[in-house]
Design an enzyme around this catalytic site. Structure first.
Site, short mmCIF file in Angstrom:
data_model
loop_
_atom_site.label_atom_id
_atom_site.label_comp_id
_atom_site.label_asym_id
_atom_site.label_seq_id
_atom_site.Cartn_x
_atom_site.Cartn_y
_atom_site.Cartn_z
N GLU A 36 61.53 23.19 31.71
CA GLU A 36 61.83 21.77 31.89
C GLU A 36 60.98 21.01 30.89
O GLU A 36 60.04 21.55 30.31
CB GLU A 36 61.53 21.34 33.34
N TRP A 37 61.29 19.76 30.66
CA TRP A 37 60.48 18.96 29.75
C TRP A 37 59.13 18.64 30.39
O TRP A 37 59.04 18.50 31.61
CB TRP A 37 61.19 17.66 29.37
#
Length: 264
Positions: free
Chosen positions: A123-124
């Protein structure tokens, strides 16, 4: 805790959600449930967790190329001693070379025959003060593939990919279909949020309550039946599932048919 009485088809004790959401109500009717944890859950009473019906736990191990969750070793052994199936996860940092991150995971997580497949948390890093930037999609995919390959070589098990709605849409949609996916969707059914994605695990709440953990914990459901769970555990193979529904107790409950995929 309004949904405690229906969690896991009534097979779980003292389990519920501090802020239940109607959009994910079907998750509570799936037969195999687990949690994911890190240092933030504090000290876990693994025997109480097991006795409450939690079947598996994904435990944070490493992050980037220089961080180990300070409770990883304690949680890893606690789950093993209580008989809770457990898998270790690595949280990707996009500003650290993939090879360094894979080496860090190998250094801190020993391969064990009784463990679930390792998990790559992709995920970011928006909350990071030092590594919050995004990188191009092709670079992110290349990094993911390096770490997945090294994880599988290290453990002998095909890794699971964890992701959220935004990262899946921007990077993973249509990619890596031969890997099992663990997806986050806390306000709607997975098929509403994820375009054409077969999934194996569903993180359906971050405000779950279970015996053995004080306060909120992420709760997760396995996609299939008890028999499919036993097969997944025994073979550590990805699954493909076609959904249908049936009625049980006035509720719509998801059924699944599946076929195991070979590791190659």
């Amino acid at each position: 805790m309004a949904l405690a009485s229906c969690s896991g088809l009534g097979l779980m004790s003292g389990v519920g959600d501090a802020k239940p959401h109607g959009g994910v109500a079907s998750a509570h009717f799936r037969p195999v449930h687990g949690v994911d944890i890190s240092r933030w859950q504090g000290k876990v009473d693994w025997a109480a967790l097991r006795d409450g019906g939690t079947r598996f736990a994904f435990i944070k191990a490493t992050e980037g190329g220089d961080h180990v969750d300070p409770r990883f070793a304690e949680n890893w052994e606690g789950a093993r001693n209580a008989g809770v199936l457990r898998g270790a996860y690595h949280f990707v940092y996009w500003c650290r070379p993939a090879e360094e991150q894979a080496a860090w995971f190998r250094r801190n997580v020993q391969p064990e025959a009784d463990a679930l497949p390792p998990v790559l948390d992709a995920e970011w890093n928006g909350a990071s003060p030092s590594c919050g930037r995004k990188i191009p999609r092709d670079k992110a995919l290349a990094m993911i593939q390096v770490i997945l390959r090294e994880m599988e070589a290290h453990t002998g098990k095909k890794p699971i990919i964890y992701t959220d709605i935004t990262f899946h849409r921007e990077v993973l949609e249509g990619e890596l279909k031969d890997y099992p996916f663990w997806i986050r969707s806390t306000a709607a059914e997975p098929q509403v949020r994820y375009n054409d994605r077969q999934w194996t695990f569903w993180q359906f709440t971050t405000t779950g309550r279970v015996p053995g953990i004080a306060g909120n914990v992420d709760r997760n459901a396995f996609h299939g039946t008890e028999a499919q769970w036993n097969d997944f555990v025994g073979r550590s193979a990805p699954i493909q599932i076609a959904e249908g529904t049936r009625s049980e107790g006035g509720k719509s409950v998801t059924e699944a048919s599946w076929s195991g995929l070979p590791d190659d």
